[in-house]
Design a protein around this motif. Structure first.
Motif, PDB file in Angstrom:
ATOM      1  N   UNK B 366     -10.600 -27.094  -2.702  1.00 53.03           N
ATOM      2  CA  UNK B 366      -9.415 -26.573  -3.426  1.00 53.03           C
ATOM      3  C   UNK B 366      -9.914 -25.220  -4.421  1.00 53.03           C
ATOM      4  N   UNK B 367     -11.099 -25.064  -4.114  1.00 53.34           N
ATOM      5  CA  UNK B 367     -11.575 -23.956  -4.866  1.00 53.34           C
ATOM      6  C   UNK B 367     -10.598 -22.589  -4.632  1.00 53.34           C
ATOM      7  N   UNK B 368     -10.252 -21.741  -5.882  1.00 55.25           N
ATOM      8  CA  UNK B 368      -9.536 -20.617  -5.608  1.00 55.25           C
ATOM      9  C   UNK B 368     -10.054 -19.853  -6.894  1.00 55.25           C
ATOM     10  N   UNK B 369     -11.273 -19.123  -6.796  1.00 56.74           N
ATOM     11  CA  UNK B 369     -11.606 -18.136  -7.919  1.00 56.74           C
ATOM     12  C   UNK B 369     -11.042 -16.890  -7.552  1.00 56.74           C
ATOM     13  N   UNK B 370     -10.407 -15.995  -8.389  1.00 56.97           N
ATOM     14  CA  UNK B 370      -9.971 -14.775  -8.141  1.00 56.97           C
ATOM     15  C   UNK B 370     -11.095 -13.615  -8.275  1.00 56.97           C
ATOM     16  N   UNK B 371     -10.850 -12.486  -7.517  1.00 60.02           N
ATOM     17  CA  UNK B 371     -11.852 -11.733  -7.338  1.00 60.02           C
ATOM     18  C   UNK B 371     -12.217 -11.204  -8.855  1.00 60.02           C
ATOM     19  N   UNK B 372     -11.225 -11.227  -9.677  1.00 59.14           N
ATOM     20  CA  UNK B 372     -11.745 -10.406 -10.883  1.00 59.14           C
ATOM     21  C   UNK B 372     -12.739 -11.331 -11.767  1.00 59.14           C
ATOM     22  N   UNK B 373     -12.715 -12.488 -11.073  1.00 56.05           N
ATOM     23  CA  UNK B 373     -13.830 -13.339 -12.062  1.00 56.05           C
ATOM     24  C   UNK B 373     -15.137 -13.626 -11.234  1.00 56.05           C
ATOM     25  N   UNK B 374     -15.353 -12.604 -10.398  1.00 58.41           N
ATOM     26  CA  UNK B 374     -16.434 -12.546  -9.512  1.00 58.41           C
ATOM     27  C   UNK B 374     -17.206 -11.327  -9.794  1.00 58.41           C
ATOM     28  N   UNK B 375     -18.456 -11.269  -9.744  1.00 62.74           N
ATOM     29  CA  UNK B 375     -19.507 -10.513  -9.826  1.00 62.74           C
ATOM     30  C   UNK B 375     -19.784  -9.443  -8.354  1.00 62.74           C
ATOM     31  N   UNK B 376     -18.909  -9.949  -7.435  1.00 63.73           N
ATOM     32  CA  UNK B 376     -18.905  -9.829  -6.083  1.00 63.73           C
ATOM     33  C   UNK B 376     -18.011  -8.826  -5.652  1.00 63.73           C
ATOM     34  N   UNK B 377     -17.878  -8.060  -4.755  1.00 62.11           N
ATOM     35  CA  UNK B 377     -16.844  -7.208  -4.347  1.00 62.11           C
ATOM     36  C   UNK B 377     -16.089  -7.763  -3.442  1.00 62.11           C
ATOM     37  N   UNK B 378     -15.726  -8.943  -3.845  1.00 60.83           N
ATOM     38  CA  UNK B 378     -14.943  -9.877  -2.810  1.00 60.83           C
ATOM     39  C   UNK B 378     -13.326 -10.190  -3.492  1.00 60.83           C
ATOM     40  N   UNK B 379     -12.351 -10.426  -2.676  1.00 57.65           N
ATOM     41  CA  UNK B 379     -11.106 -10.913  -3.055  1.00 57.65           C
ATOM     42  C   UNK B 379     -10.895 -12.196  -3.893  1.00 57.65           C
ATOM     43  N   UNK B 380     -12.065 -12.745  -3.608  1.00 53.18           N
ATOM     44  CA  UNK B 380     -11.997 -14.147  -4.235  1.00 53.18           C
ATOM     45  C   UNK B 380     -12.971 -15.213  -3.458  1.00 53.18           C
ATOM     46  N   UNK B 381     -12.650 -16.375  -3.967  1.00 49.98           N
ATOM     47  CA  UNK B 381     -13.407 -17.541  -3.139  1.00 49.98           C
ATOM     48  C   UNK B 381     -12.588 -18.563  -2.842  1.00 49.98           C
ATOM     49  N   UNK B 382     -12.242 -18.855  -1.572  1.00 50.58           N
ATOM     50  CA  UNK B 382     -11.498 -19.946  -1.013  1.00 50.58           C
ATOM     51  C   UNK B 382     -12.322 -20.464   0.388  1.00 50.58           C
ATOM     52  N   UNK B 383     -12.315 -21.461   0.414  1.00 52.45           N
ATOM     53  CA  UNK B 383     -13.361 -22.015   1.433  1.00 52.45           C
ATOM     54  C   UNK B 383     -12.070 -22.439   2.802  1.00 52.45           C
ATOM     55  N   UNK B 384     -12.533 -21.949   3.870  1.00 48.69           N
ATOM     56  CA  UNK B 384     -11.716 -22.454   5.231  1.00 48.69           C
ATOM     57  C   UNK B 384     -12.047 -23.860   5.625  1.00 48.69           C
ATOM     58  N   UNK B 385     -11.560 -24.353   6.599  1.00 48.13           N
ATOM     59  CA  UNK B 385     -11.779 -25.865   6.841  1.00 48.13           C
ATOM     60  C   UNK B 385     -13.393 -26.073   7.243  1.00 48.13           C
ATOM     61  N   UNK B 386     -14.070 -25.037   7.678  1.00 47.74           N
ATOM     62  CA  UNK B 386     -15.504 -25.154   8.221  1.00 47.74           C
ATOM     63  C   UNK B 386     -16.467 -24.958   6.812  1.00 47.74           C
ATOM     64  N   UNK B 387     -15.582 -24.865   5.647  1.00 47.25           N
ATOM     65  CA  UNK B 387     -16.618 -24.353   4.460  1.00 47.25           C
ATOM     66  C   UNK B 387     -16.975 -23.304   4.118  1.00 47.25           C
ATOM     67  N   UNK B 388     -16.643 -22.324   5.009  1.00 46.49           N
ATOM     68  CA  UNK B 388     -16.946 -20.952   4.801  1.00 46.49           C
ATOM     69  C   UNK B 388     -15.845 -20.223   3.749  1.00 46.49           C
ATOM     70  N   UNK B 389     -16.669 -19.238   2.773  1.00 41.91           N
ATOM     71  CA  UNK B 389     -15.587 -18.440   1.984  1.00 41.91           C
ATOM     72  C   UNK B 389     -14.843 -17.493   2.618  1.00 41.91           C
ATOM     73  N   UNK B 390     -13.800 -17.422   2.806  1.00 38.81           N
ATOM     74  CA  UNK B 390     -12.959 -16.743   3.738  1.00 38.81           C
ATOM     75  C   UNK B 390     -13.096 -15.079   3.025  1.00 38.81           C
ATOM     76  N   UNK B 391     -13.091 -15.016   2.002  1.00 33.66           N
ATOM     77  CA  UNK B 391     -13.120 -13.661   1.193  1.00 33.66           C
ATOM     78  C   UNK B 391     -14.545 -12.903   1.291  1.00 33.66           C
ATOM     79  N   UNK B 392     -15.476 -13.582   1.830  1.00 32.30           N
ATOM     80  CA  UNK B 392     -16.991 -13.121   1.679  1.00 32.30           C
ATOM     81  C   UNK B 392     -16.898 -11.692   2.309  1.00 32.30           C
ATOM     82  N   UNK B 393     -17.545 -10.899   1.903  1.00 35.23           N
ATOM     83  CA  UNK B 393     -17.751  -9.554   2.722  1.00 35.23           C
ATOM     84  C   UNK B 393     -18.996  -8.856   1.973  1.00 35.23           C
ATOM     85  N   UNK B 394     -19.112  -7.333   2.362  1.00 36.70           N
ATOM     86  CA  UNK B 394     -20.090  -6.881   1.563  1.00 36.70           C
ATOM     87  C   UNK B 394     -20.110  -5.277   1.585  1.00 36.70           C
ATOM     88  N   UNK B 395     -21.042  -4.599   1.528  1.00 41.72           N
ATOM     89  CA  UNK B 395     -20.952  -2.929   1.371  1.00 41.72           C
ATOM     90  C   UNK B 395     -22.024  -2.764   2.030  1.00 41.72           C
TER      91      UNK B 395
END
Lengths: 288, 427
Positions: B366-395
């Motif tokens: 149920x994790x739902x951390x907004x991007x503003x609370x992260x030091x990463x350039x991501x929209x946030x942290x939410x896991x999909x059904x496989x356990x992967x953070x669907x917002x993970x990306x990079x530069x």
């Protein structure tokens, strides 16, 4: 296409000379006393560190490090013989393998403890390339290749024309007879270790301008050095030269033309084929 | 929690008296000393990767410090409070397992941390191959395993119920590279041919396969794909072949030792493609530039993070400042990922309100951390059904003037991307 082949061949020859220089000491020790030094490439690694630190801390150019590093490693080789190898010269093969394998671990993890897992390299802004038969090759690689040829030449001359060199050969050919002739076999063995490790150090000094050092870097060279010795021929120092050149050429030519992924497959297929067809190696004598 | 024993009574009253005298923090401290919540961290602390393990350890310790002590001015999960509020302010404790970079050891250490140290969740293990085995131990025992930094896509394709990954994997990373090339083409660059150069273990071979798949599906010609065993004694044959195939850009998946040799061999051959992009930790390690100097300029790397994004995110600068004060060096991308992973796990344990593994697993889902609370350039942290953070990306970062500069996406770039890279004689 021809240009590519030519380029692969020329860099293969230069690379082969470097492999040969690494294999030279291994071949000498193996030939003189029938001991396989599995820790050989670890001395190469230590010499690379020594040269690197001389450069990093003392701004000593790698080429100028030769008079410091090479004698020190001669002493180290001598010491290794006196402290360890002397006890296993006539021991069973398994004991020899365990002893030098143990030495490999001590040296490698000693380097881990002393220098950490970091990767170091010498960077010289002016480092250029030179044209060898029309192919650009790093100047430092060409230097290493020439040093390799010179080392083989000097060692051959030493073995053939000096009294000590002849005594060394006698000790290699028949220990008992050499002893009976009054040759100090033990000292000859120590000398071969000193020389063998010194040439490994020489390779390290000339490798560092174009090759990086880390504690596990020996892995990249040890097997190739063995293959060079076996391919070229046991018991002959120039065998390592021929073997190293064959490997450099095979690796680069077939790697470039067929597939680099399988380049060592080609090298070791040739190695196995040699063991089957001509186990004494290209230059080796039968029944040594 | 029925009967209050005399000892508990005394401790509570004592603490109450103390709190009058010394303030609230001591109470928290007194309770917190009672039973910290234990998380097991399984990382390469010795061996060839010890340096990276040390950075990860520093980052995780900073995250734990932020959870355990109040940092009222940091907008991060659990920063403002001390300890885990929904667990009565219990503190977080990390116990360390050393994988030595070895998959079998990694699994044994994961087992040990759960069995002997009482870890309620695990975090680890940097290398994909070790994460694979260590998470197997967690899966078998029904213990949540959070992975912040392994990039093999297969890890989240195993159907595991207890495995969660906050960071991006190689598919995302590869997409970033091709997206950047698409952007360049929109700016008028002519790019259609790609070559791949990778080491042949799990990391390199997987990344190479993905790059090839992307290239083909997006209509690029793969001119060469070469794999080698690391550490290589020479990469001349590989690079000669790649050069002869005439690619516009090269994608690499290489270790640091290999990268030094690649750079030197390219220079020796006097050849450089329009762009050379790498999947690699080597771009984060100062050793690389120390070894190759200016010859290392213009290489491009995907990164889940770069200190350069601090311009756009002041939070990054603040956390980096804390990190530097504590450990004497700037955060690197692996540290940033590990830091984020640890906070995500702490956040889930807190929301679970319990140390029962199943409750933590549910909270992670149920994790739902907004991007503003992260030091990463991501929209946030939410896991999909496989356990992967669907917002993970990079530069994408490029080495320019001895620094790693964010050059893509163009709207967050801190420096102008240099493409094509200048030839050797004009550097």
């Amino acid at each position: 296409m021809t240009e590519l082949v030519w380029q692969a061949a020329v860099s293969g020859v230069v690379l082969g000379l470097v492999y040969a220089l690494v294999a030279l000491g291994l071949s000498l020790i193996w030939g003189v006393m029938d001991v396989v030094n599995l820790a050989h490439a670890e001395y190469l690694m230590l010499a690379m560190y020594a040269t690197y630190w001389l450069w990093a801390l003392g701004r000593v150019d790698p080429a100028l490090a030769v008079p410091v590093v090479v004698p020190v490693f001669f002493g180290l080789g001598w010491l290794t013989y006196q402290a360890l190898v002397r006890r296993i010269v006539r021991a069973p093969l398994a004991a020899q393998i365990f002893a030098t394998f143990g030495l490999l671990f001590i040296l490698r993890y000693g380097a881990f403890a002393a220098f950490g897992p970091n990767v170091y390299g010498v960077w010289r802004p002016g480092e250029g390339t030179v044209l060898v038969l029309g192919v650009p090759v790093a100047a430092s690689k060409v230097t290493a290749g020439l040093v390799s040829l010179a080392a083989f030449g000097l060692l051959a001359a030493f073995l053939r024309y000096t009294k000590t060199g002849k005594a060394l050969q006698a000790a290699a050919q028949n220990r008992e007879v050499a002893l009976a002739l009054g040759i100090p076999v033990d000292r000859m063995y120590a000398l071969s270790w000193g020389l063998g490790i010194a040439t490994a150090a020489l390779a390290g000094v000339f490798l560092i301008p174009f090759y990086q050092v880390s504690p596990t870097i020996g892995d990249a060279f040890l097997l190739l050095a063995f293959a060079s010795v076996v391919l070229g021929g046991f018991g002959r120092v120039d065998g390592a030269l021929v073997g190293g050149l064959c490997i450099g050429l095979l690796e680069n030519l077939l790697g470039t033309l067929v597939s680099p992924t399988f380049k060592f497959l080609f090298v070791f297929a040739a190695f196995v084929a040699m063991l089957l067809v001509r186990p004494q190696g290209l230059l080796g004598d039968v029944g040594r | 929690m029925g009967r209050v024993t005399r000892r508990q009574f005394l401790r509570s009253t004592g603490a109450a008296v103390a709190s009058v005298a010394l303030g609230d923090r001591l109470v928290d401290w007194a309770f917190a000393q009672e039973a910290p919540v234990t998380v097991g961290a399984v990382y390469p602390l010795t061996g060839a990767l010890a340096r990276i393990g040390a950075a990860i350890r520093n980052a995780i310790e900073l995250a734990v410090d932020i959870v355990n002590n109040p940092y009222p001015d940091l907008n991060l999960p659990l920063a403002r409070t001390a300890g885990l509020p929904r667990l009565g302010g219990r503190r977080l404790r990390v116990v360390w397992g050393d994988t030595r970079g070895d998959p079998a050891t990694g699994r044994a250490e994961a087992d040990r941390l759960v069995e002997r140290e009482g870890a309620v969740a695990l975090i680890g293990s940097y290398q994909s191959a070790v994460t694979a085995t260590a998470s197997l131990a967690a899966e078998a025992r029904g213990i949540p395993f959070l992975n912040p930094e392994s990039s093999s896509p297969r890890l989240t394709e195993r159907g595991f119920k207890w495995f969660f990954r906050t960071g991006p994997h190689d598919i995302t990373f590869t997409r970033i590279m091709f997206d950047m090339v698409e952007d360049l083409k929109r700016r008028g660059a002519r790019i259609s041919r790609v070559a791949i150069l990778a080491e042949d273990s799990e990391f390199g071979a997987t990344a190479a396969g993905i790059a090839k798949g992307f290239a083909q599906s997006r209509g690029y010609t793969v001119t060469a794909m070469e794999l080698y065993t690391s550490p290589p004694s020479s990469l001349t044959a590989e690079l000669l072949r790649i050069r002869a195939s005439n690619p516009d850009f090269v994608i690499g998946a290489n270790y640091l030792v290999d990268a030094v040799l690649i750079t030197r061999t390219l220079k020796e051959m006097r050849w450089f493609p329009q762009g050379f992009m790498v999947h690699a930790g080597f771009t984060t390690v100062p050793d690389y530039l120390n070894a190759v100097g200016r010859d290392g300029y213009y290489f491009l790397a995907r990164a889940p993070w770069a200190l350069g994004i601090a311009r756009r995110k002041p939070l990054v600068a603040r956390v980096n400042e804390l990190y530097r004060r504590k450990h004497g060096a700037d955060m690197d991308e692996v540290a940033a990922r590990a830091f984020t992973g640890m906070l995500t796990l702490a956040d889930a344990i807190n929301r679970a309100g319990s140390t029962a593994p199943a409750a933590i697993q549910k909270a992670l889902r149920e994790t739902n951390i907004p991007g503003a609370q992260l030091i990463m350039p991501w929209k946030g942290i939410q896991f999909d059904e496989k356990g992967q953070n669907r917002h993970a990306t990079g530069v994408m970062v490029q080495i320019l003037d001895g620094e790693y500069k964010v050059v893509w996406p163009f709207d967050v770039a801190e420096a102008e991307l240099v493409w094509p890279a200048p030839p050797w004689d004009r550097r």
